[in-house]
Design a protein around this motif. Structure first.
Motif, PDB file in Angstrom:
ATOM      1  N   ILE A 218      -8.776   1.628   4.007  1.00 49.94           N
ATOM      2  CA  ILE A 218      -9.729   0.109   3.976  1.00 49.94           C
ATOM      3  C   ILE A 218      -9.013  -0.434   3.176  1.00 49.94           C
ATOM      4  O   ILE A 218      -9.057  -0.747   2.233  1.00 49.94           O
ATOM      5  CB  ILE A 218     -10.984   0.135   4.196  1.00 49.94           C
ATOM      6  CG1 ILE A 218     -11.596   0.114   5.641  1.00 49.94           C
ATOM      7  CG2 ILE A 218     -11.854  -0.598   3.291  1.00 49.94           C
ATOM      8  CD1 ILE A 218     -12.830   0.954   5.517  1.00 49.94           C
ATOM      9  N   GLY A 219      -9.118   0.794   1.931  1.00 50.49           N
ATOM     10  CA  GLY A 219      -8.558   0.680   0.337  1.00 50.49           C
ATOM     11  C   GLY A 219      -7.217   0.178   0.466  1.00 50.49           C
ATOM     12  O   GLY A 219      -7.193  -1.045   0.205  1.00 50.49           O
ATOM     13  N   LEU A 220      -6.006   0.370   1.652  1.00 50.52           N
ATOM     14  CA  LEU A 220      -5.361   0.278   1.405  1.00 50.52           C
ATOM     15  C   LEU A 220      -4.488  -1.247   2.476  1.00 50.52           C
ATOM     16  O   LEU A 220      -3.476  -2.180   2.700  1.00 50.52           O
ATOM     17  CB  LEU A 220      -3.801   0.861   2.448  1.00 50.52           C
ATOM     18  CG  LEU A 220      -3.004   2.334   1.924  1.00 50.52           C
ATOM     19  CD1 LEU A 220      -2.509   3.325   2.842  1.00 50.52           C
ATOM     20  CD2 LEU A 220      -3.048   1.957   0.808  1.00 50.52           C
ATOM     21  N   HIS A 221      -5.916  -1.812   2.650  1.00 50.78           N
ATOM     22  CA  HIS A 221      -6.068  -3.701   3.660  1.00 50.78           C
ATOM     23  C   HIS A 221      -7.164  -4.254   2.374  1.00 50.78           C
ATOM     24  O   HIS A 221      -7.181  -5.635   2.737  1.00 50.78           O
ATOM     25  CB  HIS A 221      -6.830  -3.243   4.428  1.00 50.78           C
ATOM     26  CG  HIS A 221      -5.836  -2.737   5.800  1.00 50.78           C
ATOM     27  ND1 HIS A 221      -5.022  -3.334   6.603  1.00 50.78           N
ATOM     28  CD2 HIS A 221      -5.106  -1.726   6.292  1.00 50.78           C
ATOM     29  CE1 HIS A 221      -3.596  -2.895   7.320  1.00 50.78           C
ATOM     30  NE2 HIS A 221      -4.126  -1.272   7.458  1.00 50.78           N
ATOM     31  N   SER A 222      -7.505  -3.576   0.991  1.00 53.49           N
ATOM     32  CA  SER A 222      -8.235  -4.454   0.323  1.00 53.49           C
ATOM     33  C   SER A 222      -7.354  -5.580  -0.495  1.00 53.49           C
ATOM     34  O   SER A 222      -5.723  -5.104  -0.987  1.00 53.49           O
ATOM     35  CB  SER A 222      -9.093  -4.060  -0.010  1.00 53.49           C
ATOM     36  OG  SER A 222      -8.649  -2.683  -0.765  1.00 53.49           O
ATOM     37  N   ILE A 224      -7.158  -4.405  -4.059  1.00 55.01           N
ATOM     38  CA  ILE A 224      -6.720  -3.171  -4.795  1.00 55.01           C
ATOM     39  C   ILE A 224      -6.129  -2.374  -4.548  1.00 55.01           C
ATOM     40  O   ILE A 224      -5.318  -1.584  -4.951  1.00 55.01           O
ATOM     41  CB  ILE A 224      -8.210  -1.983  -5.072  1.00 55.01           C
ATOM     42  CG1 ILE A 224      -8.255  -1.103  -3.377  1.00 55.01           C
ATOM     43  CG2 ILE A 224      -9.425  -2.588  -5.210  1.00 55.01           C
ATOM     44  CD1 ILE A 224      -9.098  -0.485  -3.649  1.00 55.01           C
ATOM     45  N   LYS A 225      -5.167  -2.761  -3.179  1.00 59.44           N
ATOM     46  CA  LYS A 225      -3.272  -2.142  -2.283  1.00 59.44           C
ATOM     47  C   LYS A 225      -3.212  -1.945  -3.288  1.00 59.44           C
ATOM     48  O   LYS A 225      -2.543  -1.327  -3.848  1.00 59.44           O
ATOM     49  CB  LYS A 225      -3.361  -3.151  -1.203  1.00 59.44           C
ATOM     50  CG  LYS A 225      -2.163  -2.709  -0.295  1.00 59.44           C
ATOM     51  CD  LYS A 225      -2.207  -3.183   0.811  1.00 59.44           C
ATOM     52  CE  LYS A 225       0.103  -2.568   1.262  1.00 59.44           C
ATOM     53  NZ  LYS A 225      -0.832  -3.849   2.230  1.00 59.44           N
ATOM     54  N   PRO A 226      -2.848  -3.091  -4.338  1.00 56.69           N
ATOM     55  CA  PRO A 226      -1.684  -3.397  -5.803  1.00 56.69           C
ATOM     56  C   PRO A 226      -1.499  -1.835  -6.269  1.00 56.69           C
ATOM     57  O   PRO A 226      -0.819  -0.805  -6.127  1.00 56.69           O
ATOM     58  CB  PRO A 226      -1.441  -4.607  -6.090  1.00 56.69           C
ATOM     59  CG  PRO A 226      -2.118  -5.641  -5.129  1.00 56.69           C
ATOM     60  CD  PRO A 226      -3.350  -4.622  -4.682  1.00 56.69           C
ATOM     61  N   HIS A 277      -0.029   9.131  -0.211  1.00 52.87           N
ATOM     62  CA  HIS A 277       1.654   8.564  -0.554  1.00 52.87           C
ATOM     63  C   HIS A 277       2.703   8.824   0.748  1.00 52.87           C
ATOM     64  O   HIS A 277       3.409   8.260   0.706  1.00 52.87           O
ATOM     65  CB  HIS A 277       2.029   9.898  -1.514  1.00 52.87           C
ATOM     66  CG  HIS A 277       3.780  10.364  -1.749  1.00 52.87           C
ATOM     67  ND1 HIS A 277       3.799   9.435  -2.181  1.00 52.87           N
ATOM     68  CD2 HIS A 277       4.623  10.767  -0.953  1.00 52.87           C
ATOM     69  CE1 HIS A 277       5.416   9.702  -2.369  1.00 52.87           C
ATOM     70  NE2 HIS A 277       5.580  10.927  -1.809  1.00 52.87           N
ATOM     71  N   LEU A 278       2.413   9.358   1.618  1.00 52.25           N
ATOM     72  CA  LEU A 278       3.105   8.775   2.646  1.00 52.25           C
ATOM     73  C   LEU A 278       3.053   7.514   3.698  1.00 52.25           C
ATOM     74  O   LEU A 278       4.218   7.230   3.825  1.00 52.25           O
ATOM     75  CB  LEU A 278       2.947   9.671   3.999  1.00 52.25           C
ATOM     76  CG  LEU A 278       3.359  11.543   3.469  1.00 52.25           C
ATOM     77  CD1 LEU A 278       3.177  13.056   4.321  1.00 52.25           C
ATOM     78  CD2 LEU A 278       4.568  12.165   2.672  1.00 52.25           C
ATOM     79  N   LEU A 279       1.981   7.241   3.569  1.00 52.83           N
ATOM     80  CA  LEU A 279       1.684   5.958   4.335  1.00 52.83           C
ATOM     81  C   LEU A 279       2.316   4.621   3.454  1.00 52.83           C
ATOM     82  O   LEU A 279       3.145   4.209   4.174  1.00 52.83           O
ATOM     83  CB  LEU A 279       0.701   5.698   4.535  1.00 52.83           C
ATOM     84  CG  LEU A 279      -0.606   6.429   5.561  1.00 52.83           C
ATOM     85  CD1 LEU A 279      -1.678   6.187   5.476  1.00 52.83           C
ATOM     86  CD2 LEU A 279       0.428   6.267   7.100  1.00 52.83           C
ATOM     87  N   VAL A 280       2.343   5.261   2.130  1.00 49.37           N
ATOM     88  CA  VAL A 280       3.127   3.627   1.518  1.00 49.37           C
ATOM     89  C   VAL A 280       4.526   4.215   1.135  1.00 49.37           C
ATOM     90  O   VAL A 280       5.234   2.938   0.624  1.00 49.37           O
ATOM     91  CB  VAL A 280       1.775   3.671   0.207  1.00 49.37           C
ATOM     92  CG1 VAL A 280       0.851   3.272  -0.013  1.00 49.37           C
ATOM     93  CG2 VAL A 280       2.931   4.558  -0.701  1.00 49.37           C
TER      94      VAL A 280
END
Length: 463
Positions: A218-222, A224-226, A277-280
């Protein structure tokens, strides 16, 4: 989402840790393992928690991608994907264990515990974890299925709840809802700490790891993602977190009360740092991604599901066979046999079904091959010097209502074919035929006036 072999590498290493740790961790009915060999690997079974965090992060990430693309979650397609991924190996181990029980092996061991039908029903209806939680029943060889049932119970309602929250209150509301569920699960973990390891079999307690992974996605799609990506992109925190996972798993094995009072939650957060880390980062970018994405590690991750389900049965059969008295040899054979069986089923059964390449329906024949088609016989050749007259094809006049076949009179009449009238009899005079009086079965385009054809085409154009 691009394929990231490092995520499979995480699965592979955790699966190997579970296989080594479970050489000693099981002590129930029908499960006696090599305690002397596996003692140095105690604590590696906490790799199951890593599976929960990774599953929650990946599935929530895919669900949010689908919602951003289509505006909804296709639950039917989601269920079909889950069944194709999980059912083949689960059905195979269920059939194998039931066969061992029905063929007389139960006289030596108890593959399904003292209540076999109850165990089979709990696995089929995805509730086997609650049998272990009760501290009354044993699952026998099917003990590894408890984590599978925890995940499926969680995913019965999570996609719908996530979709509803995301559409109505956005990413912030979805995150707040996940945090509230996480706090409830952690509170229940503290309340059930008197049960020791049996508390982890409760779905809300093990669901804490799933919710930590969900919050990461959810954080990676909100909004606050940057900032979140900027923090997770650095390899140093991920490397330290990976080292901390190894030491933390070993320490929490001997301090279960600390784990139930928050230690397992901290371990989940540390695991989420590595997975984030592995996702970004790009695949194979950075030291952590390259190490975890190493080919053998990634392959072990791809076969990890089948290996996890099969290992209890394979361990016990080797132990009961008495063919390998040396403990080190037996432990090595246990792990290697599990990996071989998982590789075979992954290539021949699991992967074809998951990708839809295996079907039990008969192939649909759309047409025969050219070599199988009968060759039509050629028409007989006409004698040389003798003309062949074929009847002309009927002409269909265009009409807006229904087709009208315009019969025709022969264009050429051979007077030699007529029968002469007898002497003294005057042949009647036959008037020329009119359009519409011709005998049926003949046709020629010469009797259709051009004007009629023109009027018909105009009528069609008007309609």
């Amino acid at each position: 989402m691009r394929y990231r072999p490092a995520l499979d590498g995480v699965r592979g290493l955790c699966m190997v840790g579970v296989l080594l740790g479970h050489l000693v961790i099981f002590g129930g009915v029908g499960l006696t393992f090599n305690t002397h060999v596996a003692a140095p690997f105690e604590g590696m079974e906490l790799g199951l928690t890593v599976f929960f965090v990774l599953s929650g992060a990946l599935i929530t990430h895919l669900l949010l991608n689908e919602m951003e693309r289509t505006g909804r979650v296709d639950m039917r397609a989601f269920r079909i994907r889950r069944v194709r991924r999980l059912a083949p190996a689960a059905v195979m181990i269920l059939i194998a264990t039931a066969t061992l029980w029905l063929t007389g092996v139960r006289d030596l061991v108890t593959p399904l515990g003292p209540h076999p039908w109850l165990v089979i029903g709990s696995v089929v209806f995805l509730s086997s974890n609650w049998l272990l939680f009760s501290q009354t029943y044993s699952l026998g060889y099917l003990t590894p299925t408890w984590s599978l049932t925890v995940e499926e119970q969680f995913y019965v309602g999570w996609p719908l709840l996530l979709s509803r929250c995301w559409r109505r209150v956005g990413a912030g509301g979805a995150a707040l809802f996940a945090v509230s569920l996480l706090l409830c699960g952690q509170a229940l973990s503290i309340l059930l700490s008197g049960r020791d390891e049996y508390a982890t079999y409760a779905t809300p307690v093990s669901g804490v790891g799933l919710l930590v992974g969900c919050l990461l996605a959810i954080g990676l799609h909100s909004g606050i993602k940057p900032r979140l990506v900027a923090v997770l992109r650095h390899p140093a925190p991920a490397a330290l977190a990976a080292v901390g996972m190894g030491f933390g798993a070993r320490w929490l094995h001997f301090h279960e009360q600390v784990g139930l009072h928050g230690g397992y939650f901290v371990f989940d957060v540390v695991t989420a740092i590595v997975i984030g880390h592995l996702l970004v980062v790009e695949p194979r970018q950075g030291v952590v991604a390259r190490v975890l994405g190493f080919g053998p590690f990634a392959y072990l991750g791809r076969i990890s599901y089948g290996a996890y389900l099969f290992h209890a049965t394979i361990y016990q059969m080797w132990d009961r066979s008495l063919l390998l008295p040396n403990l080190w040899v037996r432990g090595t054979v246990d792990v290697c046999s599990t990996l071989i069986a998982a590789s075979i089923t992954y290539v021949l059964i699991e992967e074809p079904i998951r990708r839809g390449r295996m079907s039990w329906r008969a192939p649909r024949v759309t047409g025969a091959r050219t070599a199988d088609r009968p060759v039509p016989a050629a028409p007989p050749a006409a004698p040389i010097g003798r003309p062949v007259f074929l009847p002309p094809a009927p002409v269909v006049a265009q009409s807006p209502v229904r087709p009208v076949v315009a019969p025709a009179w022969p264009a050429v009449i051979d007077l030699r074919d007529t029968v002469p009238a007898p002497a003294g009899v005057v042949a009647p005079v036959v008037p020329p035929p009119r359009l519409g009086d011709e005998p049926s079965g003949w046709s020629t385009p010469n009797l259709v006036p051009a004007a009629a054809a023109t009027d018909t085409s105009r009528e069609i154009a008007r309609t």
